[in-house]
Design a protein around this motif. Sequence first.
Motif, PDB file in Angstrom:
ATOM      1  N   ILE A  53      46.090  15.071   4.509  1.00 25.82           N
ATOM      2  CA  ILE A  53      44.670  15.400   4.656  1.00 25.82           C
ATOM      3  C   ILE A  53      43.922  15.378   3.321  1.00 25.82           C
ATOM      4  O   ILE A  53      42.698  15.292   3.300  1.00 25.82           O
ATOM      5  N   ASN A  54      44.634  15.448   2.200  1.00 21.79           N
ATOM      6  CA  ASN A  54      44.008  15.387   0.878  1.00 21.79           C
ATOM      7  C   ASN A  54      43.919  13.966   0.343  1.00 21.79           C
ATOM      8  O   ASN A  54      43.609  13.770  -0.830  1.00 21.79           O
ATOM      9  N   GLU A  55      44.259  12.968   1.206  1.00 24.59           N
ATOM     10  CA  GLU A  55      44.259  11.559   0.812  1.00 24.59           C
ATOM     11  C   GLU A  55      45.359  11.215  -0.190  1.00 24.59           C
ATOM     12  O   GLU A  55      45.284  10.191  -0.869  1.00 24.59           O
ATOM     13  N   CYS A  56      46.382  12.078  -0.293  1.00 19.98           N
ATOM     14  CA  CYS A  56      47.559  11.756  -1.110  1.00 19.98           C
ATOM     15  C   CYS A  56      48.516  10.954  -0.244  1.00 19.98           C
ATOM     16  O   CYS A  56      48.676  11.224   0.949  1.00 19.98           O
ATOM     17  N   SER A  57      49.161   9.967  -0.838  1.00 18.83           N
ATOM     18  CA  SER A  57      50.052   9.123  -0.044  1.00 18.83           C
ATOM     19  C   SER A  57      51.378   8.896  -0.751  1.00 18.83           C
ATOM     20  O   SER A  57      51.490   9.055  -1.971  1.00 18.83           O
ATOM     21  N   ALA A  58      52.349   8.540   0.052  1.00 15.56           N
ATOM     22  CA  ALA A  58      53.677   8.200  -0.458  1.00 15.56           C
ATOM     23  C   ALA A  58      54.243   7.111   0.443  1.00 15.56           C
ATOM     24  O   ALA A  58      53.833   6.947   1.598  1.00 15.56           O
ATOM     25  N   GLN A  59      55.209   6.358  -0.107  1.00 15.64           N
ATOM     26  CA  GLN A  59      55.825   5.272   0.652  1.00 15.64           C
ATOM     27  C   GLN A  59      57.331   5.456   0.746  1.00 15.64           C
ATOM     28  O   GLN A  59      57.961   5.984  -0.175  1.00 15.64           O
ATOM     29  N   VAL A  60      57.858   4.991   1.868  1.00 18.70           N
ATOM     30  CA  VAL A  60      59.308   4.956   2.090  1.00 18.70           C
ATOM     31  C   VAL A  60      59.621   3.602   2.722  1.00 18.70           C
ATOM     32  O   VAL A  60      58.871   3.104   3.561  1.00 18.70           O
ATOM     33  N   GLN A  61      60.753   3.018   2.298  1.00 18.22           N
ATOM     34  CA  GLN A  61      61.186   1.735   2.869  1.00 18.22           C
ATOM     35  C   GLN A  61      62.456   1.949   3.688  1.00 18.22           C
ATOM     36  O   GLN A  61      63.368   2.664   3.270  1.00 18.22           O
ATOM     37  N   ILE A  62      62.497   1.312   4.845  1.00 19.83           N
ATOM     38  CA  ILE A  62      63.651   1.389   5.744  1.00 19.83           C
ATOM     39  C   ILE A  62      64.101  -0.025   6.060  1.00 19.83           C
ATOM     40  O   ILE A  62      63.279  -0.886   6.387  1.00 19.83           O
ATOM     41  N   SER A  63      65.405  -0.256   5.929  1.00 22.62           N
ATOM     42  CA  SER A  63      65.970  -1.567   6.275  1.00 22.62           C
ATOM     43  C   SER A  63      66.566  -1.500   7.668  1.00 22.62           C
ATOM     44  O   SER A  63      67.311  -0.573   7.991  1.00 22.62           O
ATOM     45  N   VAL A  64      66.247  -2.483   8.486  1.00 28.36           N
ATOM     46  CA  VAL A  64      66.802  -2.605   9.832  1.00 28.36           C
ATOM     47  C   VAL A  64      67.597  -3.901   9.870  1.00 28.36           C
ATOM     48  O   VAL A  64      67.041  -4.982   9.643  1.00 28.36           O
ATOM     49  N   THR A  65      68.904  -3.788  10.118  1.00 25.93           N
ATOM     50  CA  THR A  65      69.768  -4.960  10.228  1.00 25.93           C
ATOM     51  C   THR A  65      69.974  -5.259  11.712  1.00 25.93           C
ATOM     52  O   THR A  65      70.376  -4.380  12.475  1.00 25.93           O
ATOM     53  N   VAL A  66      69.680  -6.491  12.107  1.00 24.84           N
ATOM     54  CA  VAL A  66      69.837  -6.908  13.500  1.00 24.84           C
ATOM     55  C   VAL A  66      71.102  -7.751  13.610  1.00 24.84           C
ATOM     56  O   VAL A  66      71.177  -8.838  13.029  1.00 24.84           O
ATOM     57  N   ASN A  67      72.099  -7.216  14.301  1.00 24.68           N
ATOM     58  CA  ASN A  67      73.339  -7.962  14.516  1.00 24.68           C
ATOM     59  C   ASN A  67      73.204  -8.834  15.756  1.00 24.68           C
ATOM     60  O   ASN A  67      72.628  -8.404  16.761  1.00 24.68           O
TER      61      ASN A  67
END
Length: 186
Positions: A53-67
Amino acid sequence: TCALPIYTIVCAGTVVTLSGAGATSYVWSGNVNDGVGFVPTSSNSYTVTGTDINECSAQVQISVTVNPTPPAPSAGNNSPICLGSTLSLTANTIAGAVYSWNGPNGFSSSTQDALITNISSASSGTYSVTTQIGLQCKSISGTTIANVLTPPQVPICAITVDSLSKYNLIVWAKPANAPIDTFFIY
């Protein structure tokens, strides 16, 4: 911000839902909508940007492996067969695959080709086989239908001796639809 649940390895065709937690709004890369399931067609990394709500942001990366899913095995059998015979179930060879058969009368087997000896009529029906390579995904099922035949019963009803011709006379009771009308025994 984190994505829950974190999918790392999925089978082709699996619905994946990526959701952020700890912020008020989320924007995902790869045309992914927060909390909405999608089917990834290939392995990929997805980045979520969570903003509070304070316009602060963060990022996270997730890897998805498709077999990949192994191809469905082609299943076959040697039916129709007679009661008491051996049913032979066959599947084509898929390199590196482990096989899993299931069928009527509680049948299961983990061999590529399976045998059921002294078959009973309860074993007639649909048999299915799947494959799995390593710890990866299972294939869809290949199926085959087995037909176990029950032979007709032809009991001997009477044995008599014809005193004039000195031949034994054997009389059978036969079903009305049997193709044989006369028996000669010498």
